[in-house]
Design a protein around this motif. Structure first.
Motif, PDB file in Angstrom:
ATOM      1  N   GLY A 104      44.117  64.665  62.923  1.00 15.44           N
ATOM      2  CA  GLY A 104      43.009  65.244  62.164  1.00 15.44           C
ATOM      3  C   GLY A 104      41.905  65.739  63.077  1.00 15.44           C
ATOM      4  O   GLY A 104      41.344  66.823  62.872  1.00 15.44           O
ATOM      5  N   TYR A 105      41.605  64.943  64.097  1.00 15.74           N
ATOM      6  CA  TYR A 105      40.605  65.364  65.080  1.00 15.74           C
ATOM      7  C   TYR A 105      41.077  66.612  65.825  1.00 15.74           C
ATOM      8  O   TYR A 105      40.303  67.552  66.051  1.00 15.74           O
ATOM      9  N   ASP A 108      40.626  69.732  63.794  1.00 21.40           N
ATOM     10  CA  ASP A 108      39.250  70.059  63.412  1.00 21.40           C
ATOM     11  C   ASP A 108      38.624  70.980  64.462  1.00 21.40           C
ATOM     12  O   ASP A 108      38.412  70.563  65.604  1.00 21.40           O
ATOM     13  N   ASP A 202      46.298  64.367  53.378  1.00 19.87           N
ATOM     14  CA  ASP A 202      45.277  64.966  54.231  1.00 19.87           C
ATOM     15  C   ASP A 202      43.942  64.931  53.497  1.00 19.87           C
ATOM     16  O   ASP A 202      43.822  65.462  52.381  1.00 19.87           O
ATOM     17  N   THR A 203      42.955  64.322  54.109  1.00 19.65           N
ATOM     18  CA  THR A 203      41.682  64.109  53.435  1.00 19.65           C
ATOM     19  C   THR A 203      40.598  63.879  54.471  1.00 19.65           C
ATOM     20  O   THR A 203      40.866  63.877  55.676  1.00 19.65           O
ATOM     21  N   GLN A 204      39.368  63.677  54.010  1.00 21.71           N
ATOM     22  CA  GLN A 204      38.249  63.399  54.908  1.00 21.71           C
ATOM     23  C   GLN A 204      37.511  62.161  54.423  1.00 21.71           C
ATOM     24  O   GLN A 204      37.231  62.011  53.230  1.00 21.71           O
ATOM     25  N   GLY A 208      33.355  60.940  58.197  1.00 16.62           N
ATOM     26  CA  GLY A 208      33.585  62.265  58.760  1.00 16.62           C
ATOM     27  C   GLY A 208      34.975  62.510  59.294  1.00 16.62           C
ATOM     28  O   GLY A 208      35.356  63.660  59.547  1.00 16.62           O
ATOM     29  N   GLU A 209      35.751  61.438  59.499  1.00 14.25           N
ATOM     30  CA  GLU A 209      37.086  61.617  60.064  1.00 14.25           C
ATOM     31  C   GLU A 209      37.990  62.424  59.135  1.00 14.25           C
ATOM     32  O   GLU A 209      38.009  62.191  57.917  1.00 14.25           O
ATOM     33  N   LEU A 210      38.729  63.344  59.739  1.00 11.34           N
ATOM     34  CA  LEU A 210      39.774  64.064  59.023  1.00 11.34           C
ATOM     35  C   LEU A 210      41.099  63.345  59.241  1.00 11.34           C
ATOM     36  O   LEU A 210      41.395  62.891  60.352  1.00 11.34           O
TER      37      LEU A 210
END
Length: 364
Positions: A104-105, A108, A202-204, A208-210
């Motif tokens: 996720g990071y 982004d 997939d979410t946030q 703040g982490e994706l």
């Protein structure tokens, strides 16, 4: 001294800075993922991408290296083959979460929050989920009996959807730092991240982490034998089936934190309704997290636990009424182990200097 040393270790571990060795490993995983996906787009099926597939042995090796250096997990020393199996599979299970966070990071474009915060927040999740269990195990908890209890518990995170949504929607936007309930909402963000990790997709997170599951799913399909649910997707129910005890462990800790915790939001002079002592007497499990209460209610909790002034005859009767010890096989007070059922079905009391835990134990 032993408990002081543990407290200092965890304090340093969960401080502002991520342990350099763990951050270094995470950066290597991130670099590997970024290189492998350099020519892919978010819509691509990673499970059929040669560069991604070729990177899996590397990230697996790095993932194991990461978890072998996580301080609390280093102290989770199995006593027999069955316990070793549980600890080993725990690391395999958590590797999926680590990969989803780092992927996720990587995906982004803003790289916010920074990788150091992503890893630090995840380490806090690990400590919240497993820290009390590891300490209880060090004090003699029969892990095999505990695992057996976990296998009887529900493992579907959807059961907490409404509660998590409630606290997400009602968290205090304008902080009141003088009120202990702010500590609850701060900790809730870590709990919410834990919830999203087991919910899948997939979410946030609020922090703040994706979360991006394509890489983790590809790893599961190619290295763990999971079936594809179309491309690089894996059905969350398949994860829940294989890793049921670990989903149940997350569920247990979510239950401890979230069950009737909306009462903490009433501990505010401006709240309507307001928290009061009769409410604590009726719901004494609120006293198991006294750090979320103002001083007058902390003292009230001590009186309730010490004098046994519950609405039921005994705290054991209360536990039976709400099924607490059936749902919560390890009772913690302020995230420290206090009570559990041993293999013979009798209550096991853990060493504690926490006055609320001591009062609870003395009342049994």
């Amino acid at each position: 001294m032993r408990f002081l040393a543990i407290a200092l270790l965890l304090g340093a571990f969960l401080g502002a800075k991520t342990p350099p060795a763990l951050l270094d490993i995470a950066q290597k995983i991130q670099t590997t993922m970024a290189t492998a996906t350099a020519t892919t787009s978010p819509e691509d099926d990673l499970s059929s991408d040669d560069a991604v597939i070729n990177s899996l042995p590397t990230i697996q090796k790095l993932g194991l290296e990461f978890f072998n250096q996580v301080p609390p997990l280093q102290e989770f020393n199995p006593r027999d083959e069955q316990e070793a199996h549980f600890v080993g599979w725990l690391k395999n299970f958590e590797m999926l979460h680590l990969f989803a966070l780092i992927a996720g990071y990587t995906a982004d474009p803003d790289k916010k929050p920074p990788l150091s915060q992503v890893i630090n927040d995840y380490l806090k999740v690990l400590d919240f989920i497993y820290g009390p269990l590891i300490e209880a195990h060090k004090q003699g908890l029969d892990l095999n009996a505990y695992i057996k209890a976990l296998r009887t518990l529900p493992s579907d995170p959807k059961s907490w959807d409404d509660t998590v949504h409630y606290f997400t929607a009602n968290r205090q936007v304008k902080p009141k730092p003088m009120l202990p309930v702010q500590a609850f909402f701060k900790d809730f963000k870590i709990v919410e991240l834990a919830y999203r990790l087991i919910k899948g997709g997939d979410t946030q997170a609020l922090l703040g982490e994706l979360l991006s599951w394509g890489y983790a799913n590809t790893y599961a399909i190619n290295n763990l034998g999971f079936e594809s649910n179309g491309g690089d997707a894996v059905d969350t129910k398949d994860y829940q089936k294989l890793y049921a005890p670990y989903y149940a462990q997350y569920g247990v800790r979510l239950a401890e934190f979230l069950y009737e915790s909306y009462y903490y939001t009433f501990d505010d002079p401006l709240s309507r309704p307001q928290l009061n002592i009769p409410t604590l007497q009726k719901h004494p499990q609120l006293c198991f997290k006294p750090k979320y209460l103002r001083q007058k209610f902390k003292q009230a909790c001590l009186d309730i636990l010490q004098k046994g002034t519950y609405k039921t005859q005994t705290i054991e009767d209360y536990f039976k009424i709400i099924g607490y010890l059936q749902t919560i096989p390890l009772v913690n007070v302020d995230n420290s182990p206090c009570l559990a059922h041993n293999a013979q079905g009798k209550l096991q009391k853990f060493k504690s200097k926490n006055p609320f835990c001591v009062a609870l134990q003395n009342g049994l």
